[in-house]
Design a protein around this motif. Structure first.
Motif, PDB file in Angstrom:
ATOM      1  N   GLY A  80       7.581  -3.889   6.674  1.00 22.99           N
ATOM      2  CA  GLY A  80       8.881  -4.534   6.701  1.00 22.99           C
ATOM      3  C   GLY A  80       9.893  -3.827   5.839  1.00 22.99           C
ATOM      4  N   MET A  81      11.032  -4.488   5.690  1.00 24.33           N
ATOM      5  CA  MET A  81      12.134  -3.980   4.878  1.00 24.33           C
ATOM      6  C   MET A  81      12.713  -5.142   4.090  1.00 24.33           C
ATOM      7  N   LEU A  82      12.919  -4.952   2.801  1.00 25.60           N
ATOM      8  CA  LEU A  82      13.529  -5.985   1.969  1.00 25.60           C
ATOM      9  C   LEU A  82      15.015  -6.104   2.270  1.00 25.60           C
ATOM     10  N   PRO A  83      15.590  -7.280   2.049  1.00 20.89           N
ATOM     11  CA  PRO A  83      17.042  -7.412   2.205  1.00 20.89           C
ATOM     12  C   PRO A  83      17.758  -6.471   1.238  1.00 20.89           C
ATOM     13  N   LEU A  84      18.832  -5.859   1.654  1.00 21.07           N
ATOM     14  CA  LEU A  84      19.541  -4.901   0.803  1.00 21.07           C
ATOM     15  C   LEU A  84      20.036  -5.518  -0.487  1.00 21.07           C
ATOM     16  N   GLN A  85      20.379  -6.792  -0.466  1.00 19.95           N
ATOM     17  CA  GLN A  85      20.892  -7.433  -1.676  1.00 19.95           C
ATOM     18  C   GLN A  85      19.777  -8.073  -2.484  1.00 19.95           C
ATOM     19  N   GLY A  86      18.534  -7.965  -2.040  1.00 16.31           N
ATOM     20  CA  GLY A  86      17.422  -8.613  -2.725  1.00 16.31           C
ATOM     21  C   GLY A  86      16.983  -7.916  -3.986  1.00 16.31           C
ATOM     22  N   THR A  87      16.305  -8.642  -4.834  1.00 12.96           N
ATOM     23  CA  THR A  87      15.776  -8.074  -6.070  1.00 12.96           C
ATOM     24  C   THR A  87      14.356  -8.576  -6.311  1.00 12.96           C
ATOM     25  N   SER A  88      13.640  -8.890  -5.259  1.00 17.43           N
ATOM     26  CA  SER A  88      12.380  -9.584  -5.478  1.00 17.43           C
ATOM     27  C   SER A  88      11.163  -8.685  -5.648  1.00 17.43           C
ATOM     28  N   TRP A  89      11.341  -7.400  -5.840  1.00 19.16           N
ATOM     29  CA  TRP A  89      10.170  -6.564  -6.142  1.00 19.16           C
ATOM     30  C   TRP A  89       9.584  -7.040  -7.428  1.00 19.16           C
TER      31      TRP A  89
ATOM     32  N   ASP B 224      11.592  -0.128   2.175  1.00 21.16           N
ATOM     33  CA  ASP B 224      10.606  -0.169   3.252  1.00 21.16           C
ATOM     34  C   ASP B 224       9.204  -0.203   2.657  1.00 21.16           C
ATOM     35  N   PHE B 225       8.312  -0.959   3.297  1.00 21.86           N
ATOM     36  CA  PHE B 225       6.957  -1.084   2.759  1.00 21.86           C
ATOM     37  C   PHE B 225       5.954  -1.382   3.865  1.00 21.86           C
ATOM     38  N   SER B 226       4.690  -1.139   3.548  1.00 21.83           N
ATOM     39  CA  SER B 226       3.582  -1.610   4.377  1.00 21.83           C
ATOM     40  C   SER B 226       2.465  -2.022   3.432  1.00 21.83           C
ATOM     41  N   GLY B 227       1.625  -2.918   3.888  1.00 22.32           N
ATOM     42  CA  GLY B 227       0.539  -3.395   3.046  1.00 22.32           C
ATOM     43  C   GLY B 227      -0.205  -4.534   3.697  1.00 22.32           C
ATOM     44  N   HIS B 228      -0.796  -5.396   2.860  1.00 20.47           N
ATOM     45  CA  HIS B 228      -1.593  -6.520   3.339  1.00 20.47           C
ATOM     46  C   HIS B 228      -1.109  -7.824   2.710  1.00 20.47           C
ATOM     47  N   VAL B 229      -1.125  -8.882   3.488  1.00 21.20           N
ATOM     48  CA  VAL B 229      -0.745 -10.208   2.994  1.00 21.20           C
ATOM     49  C   VAL B 229      -1.820 -10.672   2.013  1.00 21.20           C
ATOM     50  N   GLU B 230      -1.413 -11.017   0.792  1.00 24.38           N
ATOM     51  CA  GLU B 230      -2.345 -11.553  -0.203  1.00 24.38           C
ATOM     52  C   GLU B 230      -2.372 -13.073  -0.169  1.00 24.38           C
ATOM     53  N   ARG B 231      -1.181 -13.677  -0.171  1.00 24.25           N
ATOM     54  CA  ARG B 231      -1.080 -15.137  -0.191  1.00 24.25           C
ATOM     55  C   ARG B 231       0.132 -15.568   0.624  1.00 24.25           C
ATOM     56  N   ILE B 232       0.106 -16.810   1.096  1.00 25.98           N
ATOM     57  CA  ILE B 232       1.232 -17.353   1.857  1.00 25.98           C
ATOM     58  C   ILE B 232       1.574 -18.744   1.355  1.00 25.98           C
ATOM     59  N   GLY B 233       2.847 -19.121   1.526  1.00 27.59           N
ATOM     60  CA  GLY B 233       3.280 -20.472   1.217  1.00 27.59           C
ATOM     61  C   GLY B 233       2.808 -21.449   2.283  1.00 27.59           C
TER      62      GLY B 233
ATOM     63  N   GLY C 283       0.828  -1.200   0.000  1.00 26.61           N
ATOM     64  CA  GLY C 283       0.000   0.000   0.000  1.00 26.61           C
ATOM     65  C   GLY C 283       0.867   1.256   0.000  1.00 26.61           C
ATOM     66  N   THR C 284       1.983   1.175   0.740  1.00 33.89           N
ATOM     67  CA  THR C 284       2.897   2.312   0.848  1.00 33.89           C
ATOM     68  C   THR C 284       4.329   1.820   0.822  1.00 33.89           C
ATOM     69  N   GLY C 285       5.144   2.438  -0.008  1.00 37.17           N
ATOM     70  CA  GLY C 285       6.571   2.156  -0.040  1.00 37.17           C
ATOM     71  C   GLY C 285       7.311   3.400   0.408  1.00 37.17           C
ATOM     72  N   GLY C 286       8.424   3.211   1.075  1.00 33.22           N
ATOM     73  CA  GLY C 286       9.176   4.353   1.567  1.00 33.22           C
ATOM     74  C   GLY C 286      10.589   4.367   1.045  1.00 33.22           C
ATOM     75  N   LEU C 287      11.133   5.563   0.917  1.00 32.73           N
ATOM     76  CA  LEU C 287      12.531   5.738   0.536  1.00 32.73           C
ATOM     77  C   LEU C 287      13.308   6.154   1.779  1.00 32.73           C
ATOM     78  N   ASN C 288      14.495   5.597   1.935  1.00 30.58           N
ATOM     79  CA  ASN C 288      15.338   5.979   3.054  1.00 30.58           C
ATOM     80  C   ASN C 288      16.746   6.248   2.536  1.00 30.58           C
ATOM     81  N   PRO C 289      17.692   6.602   3.400  1.00 33.18           N
ATOM     82  CA  PRO C 289      19.028   6.978   2.911  1.00 33.18           C
ATOM     83  C   PRO C 289      19.706   5.940   2.020  1.00 33.18           C
ATOM     84  N   ILE C 290      19.506   4.646   2.249  1.00 34.59           N
ATOM     85  CA  ILE C 290      20.165   3.656   1.391  1.00 34.59           C
ATOM     86  C   ILE C 290      19.673   3.771  -0.052  1.00 34.59           C
ATOM     87  N   ASP C 291      18.402   4.119  -0.247  1.00 36.29           N
ATOM     88  CA  ASP C 291      17.870   4.290  -1.602  1.00 36.29           C
ATOM     89  C   ASP C 291      18.565   5.452  -2.316  1.00 36.29           C
TER      90      ASP C 291
END
Length: 123
Positions: free
Chosen positions: A114-123, A91-100, A61-69
């Motif tokens: 939450g916050m994605l791992p800095l080395q991640g690319t899963s957006w 950084d992000f906030s939202g709602h869970v759509e599906r789970i494993g 729902g909301t993504g945030g930018l911080n100094p690392i960005d």
């Protein structure tokens, strides 16, 4: 410093990005080259596929930018850390759509942040 390096390395080893769902897209703020804020463009990119056993799909729902960005976008050598194009916003906030099937503690509809791992690319 070694303690921090160890945890970054361990997180990198355990992390694997989600596969792309080529049939469904989402909007993302992305940059193709390093530079000033003007290099960030809104684009449609493939959604992450869901869900492997331990994955959670979140409708952001909301993504945030911080100094690392900002630091990554300005770094002329950013492509040595992550491949371009890069989606801004860890950084992000939202709602869970599906789970494993192996996910505990989350259900579809839960509000999360939450916050994605800095080395991640899963957006």
């Amino acid at each position: 410093l070694m303690y921090e390096f160890y945890h970054i390395r361990e997180g990198f080893i355990r992390y694997s990005p989600a596969l792309e769902d080529k049939e469904h897209t989402m909007r993302a703020a992305q940059f193709l080259t390093p530079g000033e804020p003007s290099v960030i463009k809104t684009r449609r990119i493939p959604r992450p596929q869901c869900c492997e056993m331990t994955q959670v799909l979140i409708k952001v729902g909301t993504g945030g930018l911080n100094p690392i960005d900002f630091k990554m976008r300005r770094n002329q050598y950013v492509n040595t850390m992550r491949s371009l194009p890069i989606v801004s916003g860890y950084d992000f906030s939202g709602h869970v759509e599906r789970i494993g099937t192996g996910v505990l503690g989350f259900r579809p509809g839960d509000t999360v942040y939450g916050m994605l791992p800095l080395q991640g690319t899963s957006w």
